[in-house]
Write a protein that holds these residues in place. Sequence first.
Motif, PDB file in Angstrom:
ATOM      1  N   ILE A  27      -5.337   4.354  11.103  1.00  0.00           N
ATOM      2  CA  ILE A  27      -5.514   5.631  10.213  1.00  0.00           C
ATOM      3  C   ILE A  27      -5.598   3.780   9.108  1.00  0.00           C
ATOM      4  CG2 ILE A  27      -4.503   6.753   8.079  1.00  0.00           C
ATOM      5  CD1 ILE A  27      -3.699   8.263  10.801  1.00  0.00           C
ATOM      6  N   ILE A  28      -5.049   3.300   8.321  1.00  0.00           N
ATOM      7  CA  ILE A  28      -5.174   1.972   7.462  1.00  0.00           C
ATOM      8  C   ILE A  28      -6.363   1.455   7.860  1.00  0.00           C
ATOM      9  CG2 ILE A  28      -4.428   0.231   6.603  1.00  0.00           C
ATOM     10  CD1 ILE A  28      -1.711   1.376   7.574  1.00  0.00           C
ATOM     11  N   GLU A  29      -6.821   1.182   8.374  1.00  0.00           N
ATOM     12  CA  GLU A  29      -8.520   0.329   9.158  1.00  0.00           C
ATOM     13  C   GLU A  29      -9.431   1.084   8.503  1.00  0.00           C
ATOM     14  OE1 GLU A  29      -8.120  -0.844  13.317  1.00  0.00           O
ATOM     15  OE2 GLU A  29      -6.008  -2.935  12.386  1.00  0.00           O
ATOM     16  N   GLU A  30      -8.821   2.216   8.971  1.00  0.00           N
ATOM     17  CA  GLU A  30     -10.627   3.393   8.400  1.00  0.00           C
ATOM     18  C   GLU A  30     -10.692   3.565   7.059  1.00  0.00           C
ATOM     19  OE1 GLU A  30     -12.963   4.100  11.308  1.00  0.00           O
ATOM     20  OE2 GLU A  30     -11.393   2.434  12.595  1.00  0.00           O
ATOM     21  N   PHE A  31      -9.245   4.149   7.276  1.00  0.00           N
ATOM     22  CA  PHE A  31      -9.606   3.955   4.916  1.00  0.00           C
ATOM     23  C   PHE A  31     -10.529   3.071   4.504  1.00  0.00           C
ATOM     24  CE2 PHE A  31      -7.875   4.029   1.353  1.00  0.00           C
ATOM     25  CZ  PHE A  31      -7.685   4.966   0.733  1.00  0.00           C
ATOM     26  N   VAL A  32     -10.028   1.551   4.570  1.00  0.00           N
ATOM     27  CA  VAL A  32     -10.439   0.524   4.330  1.00  0.00           C
ATOM     28  C   VAL A  32     -11.775   0.997   4.936  1.00  0.00           C
ATOM     29  CG1 VAL A  32     -10.431  -2.333   4.411  1.00  0.00           C
ATOM     30  CG2 VAL A  32      -8.739  -0.800   3.945  1.00  0.00           C
ATOM     31  N   LYS A  33     -11.773   0.905   5.738  1.00  0.00           N
ATOM     32  CA  LYS A  33     -13.654   0.959   6.193  1.00  0.00           C
ATOM     33  C   LYS A  33     -14.658   1.978   5.061  1.00  0.00           C
ATOM     34  CE  LYS A  33     -13.528  -0.767  10.818  1.00  0.00           C
ATOM     35  NZ  LYS A  33     -13.398  -0.575  12.882  1.00  0.00           N
ATOM     36  N   LEU A  34     -13.982   3.213   5.315  1.00  0.00           N
ATOM     37  CA  LEU A  34     -14.290   4.366   4.591  1.00  0.00           C
ATOM     38  C   LEU A  34     -14.651   4.094   2.981  1.00  0.00           C
ATOM     39  CD1 LEU A  34     -15.356   7.091   4.395  1.00  0.00           C
ATOM     40  CD2 LEU A  34     -12.872   7.602   3.955  1.00  0.00           C
ATOM     41  N   HIS A  35     -14.094   3.292   2.144  1.00  0.00           N
ATOM     42  CA  HIS A  35     -13.919   2.983   0.968  1.00  0.00           C
ATOM     43  C   HIS A  35     -13.789   1.861   0.645  1.00  0.00           C
ATOM     44  CE1 HIS A  35     -12.476   7.051   0.335  1.00  0.00           C
ATOM     45  NE2 HIS A  35     -11.554   6.643   1.634  1.00  0.00           N
ATOM     46  N   SER A  36     -14.521   0.465   1.759  1.00  0.00           N
ATOM     47  CA  SER A  36     -14.432  -0.547   1.081  1.00  0.00           C
ATOM     48  C   SER A  36     -15.646  -0.953  -0.263  1.00  0.00           C
ATOM     49  CB  SER A  36     -15.091  -1.010   2.028  1.00  0.00           C
ATOM     50  OG  SER A  36     -14.017  -1.544   2.821  1.00  0.00           O
ATOM     51  N   ASN A  37     -16.863  -0.078  -0.001  1.00  0.00           N
ATOM     52  CA  ASN A  37     -18.093  -0.325  -1.045  1.00  0.00           C
ATOM     53  C   ASN A  37     -18.007   0.663  -2.006  1.00  0.00           C
ATOM     54  OD1 ASN A  37     -19.122  -2.591   1.026  1.00  0.00           O
ATOM     55  ND2 ASN A  37     -19.865  -1.456   2.533  1.00  0.00           N
ATOM     56  N   LYS A  38     -17.024   1.056  -2.225  1.00  0.00           N
ATOM     57  CA  LYS A  38     -16.684   2.435  -3.090  1.00  0.00           C
ATOM     58  C   LYS A  38     -15.320   1.558  -4.657  1.00  0.00           C
ATOM     59  CE  LYS A  38     -18.661   5.842  -0.418  1.00  0.00           C
ATOM     60  NZ  LYS A  38     -18.116   6.817   0.330  1.00  0.00           N
TER      61      LYS A  38
END
Length: 76
Positions: free
Chosen positions: A27-38
């Motif tokens: 969940i944490i890894e996917e959260f970071v992927k989702l929000h990395s460019n924002k």
Amino acid sequence: RGMNNIWSVHDSFGTHAADISEMREIIIEEFVKLHSNKGIDDWCSSMDDTWEFNPEQEEWDELDIQDILRSEYMIS
């Protein structure tokens, strides 16, 4: 990753006790992927059409999203 039993409702997640650590990591890894460019400015402008960036609040965009990977309380 081999997890077969996971459930989610809105922002809550669950799995078998033996899989909690792995689920948390995913969940944490996917959260970071989702929000990395924002940044926060992207969030605010997507929620409010009248949002205007205020240069005096530039520190809002200083969050290093990668720090979340080391956060003890991101998912608890």
